[in-house]
Design a protein around this motif. Structure first.
Motif, PDB file in Angstrom:
ATOM      1  N   VAL A 211      51.603  68.040  47.037  1.00 51.85           N
ATOM      2  CA  VAL A 211      51.922  67.897  45.478  1.00 51.85           C
ATOM      3  C   VAL A 211      51.913  66.496  45.132  1.00 51.85           C
ATOM      4  CG1 VAL A 211      53.917  68.340  43.937  1.00 51.85           C
ATOM      5  CG2 VAL A 211      53.305  70.308  45.497  1.00 51.85           C
ATOM      6  N   ILE A 212      52.706  65.817  45.958  1.00 53.84           N
ATOM      7  CA  ILE A 212      52.453  64.161  45.797  1.00 53.84           C
ATOM      8  C   ILE A 212      51.080  63.650  45.880  1.00 53.84           C
ATOM      9  CG2 ILE A 212      53.534  61.990  46.441  1.00 53.84           C
ATOM     10  CD1 ILE A 212      55.632  63.786  45.168  1.00 53.84           C
ATOM     11  N   LEU A 213      50.380  64.039  46.598  1.00 51.67           N
ATOM     12  CA  LEU A 213      48.953  63.477  46.861  1.00 51.67           C
ATOM     13  C   LEU A 213      48.276  63.982  45.665  1.00 51.67           C
ATOM     14  CD1 LEU A 213      46.769  62.450  48.582  1.00 51.67           C
ATOM     15  CD2 LEU A 213      46.377  64.484  49.694  1.00 51.67           C
ATOM     16  N   LEU A 214      48.361  65.200  45.305  1.00 47.35           N
ATOM     17  CA  LEU A 214      47.338  65.690  44.045  1.00 47.35           C
ATOM     18  C   LEU A 214      47.519  65.023  43.017  1.00 47.35           C
ATOM     19  CD1 LEU A 214      47.125  69.647  45.080  1.00 47.35           C
ATOM     20  CD2 LEU A 214      45.558  67.839  45.597  1.00 47.35           C
ATOM     21  N   ARG A 215      48.727  64.578  42.614  1.00 44.75           N
ATOM     22  CA  ARG A 215      48.967  63.924  41.319  1.00 44.75           C
ATOM     23  C   ARG A 215      48.177  62.493  41.498  1.00 44.75           C
ATOM     24  NH1 ARG A 215      53.149  63.577  37.558  1.00 44.75           N
ATOM     25  NH2 ARG A 215      52.598  61.678  36.117  1.00 44.75           N
ATOM     26  N   GLY A 216      48.040  61.703  42.417  1.00 46.65           N
ATOM     27  CA  GLY A 216      47.254  60.649  42.556  1.00 46.65           C
ATOM     28  C   GLY A 216      45.819  60.905  42.323  1.00 46.65           C
ATOM     29  N   VAL A 217      45.453  62.010  43.081  1.00 46.60           N
ATOM     30  CA  VAL A 217      43.875  62.411  42.940  1.00 46.60           C
ATOM     31  C   VAL A 217      43.452  62.604  41.461  1.00 46.60           C
ATOM     32  CG1 VAL A 217      42.397  63.964  43.728  1.00 46.60           C
ATOM     33  CG2 VAL A 217      44.012  63.084  45.382  1.00 46.60           C
TER      34      VAL A 217
ATOM     35  N   VAL B  69      52.092  70.036  38.654  1.00 41.09           N
ATOM     36  CA  VAL B  69      52.557  69.395  39.911  1.00 41.09           C
ATOM     37  C   VAL B  69      53.711  68.947  39.523  1.00 41.09           C
ATOM     38  CG1 VAL B  69      52.007  67.036  40.975  1.00 41.09           C
ATOM     39  CG2 VAL B  69      50.316  68.783  40.770  1.00 41.09           C
ATOM     40  N   SER B  70      54.013  68.335  38.264  1.00 47.22           N
ATOM     41  CA  SER B  70      55.439  67.863  38.014  1.00 47.22           C
ATOM     42  C   SER B  70      56.449  68.924  38.344  1.00 47.22           C
ATOM     43  CB  SER B  70      55.490  67.470  36.789  1.00 47.22           C
ATOM     44  OG  SER B  70      54.584  66.250  36.501  1.00 47.22           O
ATOM     45  N   VAL B  71      56.387  69.992  37.803  1.00 50.82           N
ATOM     46  CA  VAL B  71      57.125  71.398  37.983  1.00 50.82           C
ATOM     47  C   VAL B  71      57.274  71.638  39.539  1.00 50.82           C
ATOM     48  CG1 VAL B  71      57.543  73.681  37.663  1.00 50.82           C
ATOM     49  CG2 VAL B  71      56.665  72.065  35.624  1.00 50.82           C
ATOM     50  N   LEU B  72      56.626  71.750  40.262  1.00 54.94           N
ATOM     51  CA  LEU B  72      56.374  72.022  41.730  1.00 54.94           C
ATOM     52  C   LEU B  72      57.107  70.998  42.423  1.00 54.94           C
ATOM     53  CD1 LEU B  72      53.075  73.461  43.171  1.00 54.94           C
ATOM     54  CD2 LEU B  72      55.189  74.596  42.984  1.00 54.94           C
ATOM     55  N   MET B  73      57.153  69.614  42.085  1.00 53.82           N
ATOM     56  CA  MET B  73      58.018  68.784  42.685  1.00 53.82           C
ATOM     57  C   MET B  73      59.379  68.831  42.490  1.00 53.82           C
ATOM     58  SD  MET B  73      59.722  65.550  42.022  1.00 53.82           S
ATOM     59  CE  MET B  73      59.224  65.253  40.248  1.00 53.82           C
ATOM     60  N   MET B  74      59.836  69.148  41.298  1.00 53.36           N
ATOM     61  CA  MET B  74      61.134  69.317  41.151  1.00 53.36           C
ATOM     62  C   MET B  74      61.635  70.662  41.750  1.00 53.36           C
ATOM     63  SD  MET B  74      62.593  67.217  38.719  1.00 53.36           S
ATOM     64  CE  MET B  74      62.144  65.777  37.655  1.00 53.36           C
ATOM     65  N   LYS B  75      60.767  71.556  42.008  1.00 54.02           N
ATOM     66  CA  LYS B  75      61.356  72.946  42.525  1.00 54.02           C
ATOM     67  C   LYS B  75      61.411  72.542  44.183  1.00 54.02           C
ATOM     68  CE  LYS B  75      59.909  77.604  43.014  1.00 54.02           C
ATOM     69  NZ  LYS B  75      58.935  78.573  42.868  1.00 54.02           N
ATOM     70  N   LEU B  76      60.519  71.775  44.717  1.00 54.46           N
ATOM     71  CA  LEU B  76      60.640  71.670  45.957  1.00 54.46           C
ATOM     72  C   LEU B  76      61.667  70.396  46.408  1.00 54.46           C
ATOM     73  CD1 LEU B  76      56.662  71.827  46.866  1.00 54.46           C
ATOM     74  CD2 LEU B  76      58.559  73.488  47.418  1.00 54.46           C
ATOM     75  N   SER B  77      62.388  69.921  45.683  1.00 51.42           N
ATOM     76  CA  SER B  77      63.085  68.793  45.693  1.00 51.42           C
ATOM     77  C   SER B  77      64.557  69.075  45.881  1.00 51.42           C
ATOM     78  CB  SER B  77      62.928  67.626  44.795  1.00 51.42           C
ATOM     79  OG  SER B  77      61.461  67.160  44.578  1.00 51.42           O
ATOM     80  N   ALA B  78      65.124  68.825  46.979  1.00 55.24           N
ATOM     81  CA  ALA B  78      66.772  69.082  46.834  1.00 55.24           C
ATOM     82  C   ALA B  78      67.475  68.199  45.825  1.00 55.24           C
ATOM     83  CB  ALA B  78      67.213  68.713  48.241  1.00 55.24           C
TER      84      ALA B  78
END
Length: 478
Positions: free
Chosen positions: A282-288, A391-400
């Motif tokens: 998820v983090i990588l795809l934001r930069g790509v 990607v932003s939504v997934l980042m929040m969802k996967l973060s404690a």
């Protein structure tokens, strides 16, 4: 459309535990939402204005060979500011870094607008990058702290919607100012807009900080700060080496790589560079996504001016469709029921972005009408709206909860790295293929150089976007 890096501290933003109900414009959230949107509106207007004015500014400062530096320099200093902002937010809350960032951003505009030469202009853009990096992390932390999870997709959609008005008005205003008053006023007039977010957001953000106090004991992580400085310096050295294109350039290239690689490995989540399943991908795809799209976008106005003879205003308007459709794509990903299709939306967004970049390159063929670039960029905007917001939504969802601040910063770090490396690569290709010899006079192409320089840039970024589509299936956890 932008766009933090890993913070380091465990006292990350605290989610809202007691959801009072209502939407992002309900009484509880209205002032805060409007304040956030006003900040994004400021950044969006500046970005669209710069895209329109840059071809003329670079020519008048005799710095067309450094054209890409004006964009990548912004993101290079952002790398450092993102890490500092993330830690600052975790230690003091987002209020201080947000308002400091806005002030620094305005100072950078003044430096760029008064620059007598291209290198000082690039320095002004670098100061802007420091301010922008402080601001964007703070905004993400505000979203994580002040809004319940159910409202975050709508807030991210509002981020994208804030680009609509600047996308429509920005090129027209910037083009008219550039042609009639001079490109410098495009930069010097924007700081006046800073007063709006300061007035709107201050009270609402202060109330949010009172309701969600920052845990005590958080300290700055000096190691991460040093790594951030290494990343920024390494990226700058690589860009400088790419502009030299001679054997001497191998020395700064080697030094830049030696600084950048360990810094990136230390700052991004483990497994990011190898596309580890789940959060690392998820983090990588934001930069790509950001790097491919904005590297191509940076060169579209210059291509339209030098290859098709458009005025700065019309060249800037080519990008308007992308801003409008980006908001549409972001809105679509926030619709009810979209959550179960996150992976498909990310993959589809990358494919649409690749189609758009390749379509923009077709304008290099004289028989293709110039409006085809606007149509292509409209397609790309939908793709980016789907991808970036998802990607932003997934980042929040996967973060404690305790990792939300660090991961928000990592997401922005990836965004900035993607821009630095791919815009820098585009600049190297542009110079190596003779693009730096382009001279623009009175809005027409004069000594327009090789269209191949533009073609290679667009085809390269098309390939990067397709690579993102291939990797997107790894956003699912193992």
């Amino acid at each position: 459309m932008t766009t933090a890096s890993p913070t380091s501290v465990d006292s990350a933003p605290i989610p809202v535990e007691n959801d009072p109900g209502g939407g992002v414009l309900s009484g509880r959230y209205r002032a805060l939402t409007l304040g956030i949107v006003s900040v994004v509106l400021l950044l969006a207007f500046e970005a669209t204005a710069v895209n329109t004015a840059m071809p003329v500014a670079a020519r008048q400062l005799d710095g067309l060979g450094l054209y890409a530096f004006a964009f990548s320099g912004y993101f290079t200093t952002t790398l450092f500011a993102l890490v500092v902002s993330g830690q600052w937010c975790d230690r003091r809350g987002p209020l201080q870094p947000l308002f400091t960032g806005i002030a620094v951003f305005g100072a950078g505009l003044v430096v760029a607008g008064t620059a007598p030469g291209m290198w000082l202009f690039v320095a002004g853009r670098a100061v802007q990058g420091l301010g922008g990096g402080l601001v964007i992390v703070a905004l993400y932390v505000v979203v994580g702290r002040a809004y319940p999870e159910r409202l975050r997709p709508s807030v991210f959609a509002a981020f994208s919607s804030a680009w609509v008005l600047p996308s429509i008005v920005g090129p027209v205003v910037s083009g008219a100012v550039t042609q009639h008053l001079g490109w410098r006023w495009v930069f010097l007039a924007v700081p006046a807009l800073i007063l709006l977010p300061l007035a709107v957001m201050g009270p609402a953000l202060a109330r949010s900080e009172r309701e969600h106090p920052v845990p005590k004991g958080a300290e700055f992580d000096r190691r991460r700060t040093v790594l951030a400085a290494m990343a920024a310096l390494g990226a700058g050295l690589l860009q400088y080496a790419g502009q030299r294109l001679d054997p001497i350039g191998l020395l700064p290239a080697a030094a830049g790589a030696a600084l950048l690689l360990p810094a990136v490995l230390g700052l991004l989540p483990q497994g990011t560079l190898r596309a580890g399943r789940g959060l690392p991908t998820v983090i990588l795809l934001r930069g790509v996504a950001a790097g491919a799209f904005f590297a191509a976008e940076a060169f579209i106005p210059l291509m339209m001016v030098t290859q098709r003879g458009l005025s700065p205003t019309l060249a800037g308007l080519t990008l308007t469709s992308g801003g409008l459709s980006w908001a549409l794509g972001s809105w679509l990903q926030g619709r009810p029921g979209a959550e179960r299709h996150r992976e498909a939306m990310i993959r589809g967004g990358f494919v649409l972005t690749a189609v758009a970049i390749a379509g923009a390159a077709l304008v290099l063929v004289p028989a293709v009408p110039v409006w085809a670039a606007a149509v292509a960029w409209g397609v790309g905007g939908i793709g980016m709206g789907l991808t970036v917001a998802s990607v932003s939504v997934l980042m929040m969802k996967l973060s404690a909860p305790q990792d939300a601040g660090a991961n928000s910063a990592s997401l922005q770090m990836s965004d900035a790295l993607g821009n630095v490396l791919l815009v820098g690569l585009a600049g190297v290709l542009f110079s190596a293929l003779g693009g730096g010899s382009v001279a623009v006079a009175h809005g027409n192409a004069e000594g327009a150089g090789s269209p191949g320089a533009f073609a290679v840039i667009f085809l390269t970024m098309t390939g990067v976007a397709l690579l993102g589509a291939l990797v997107s299936g790894r956003v699912r956890r193992a």
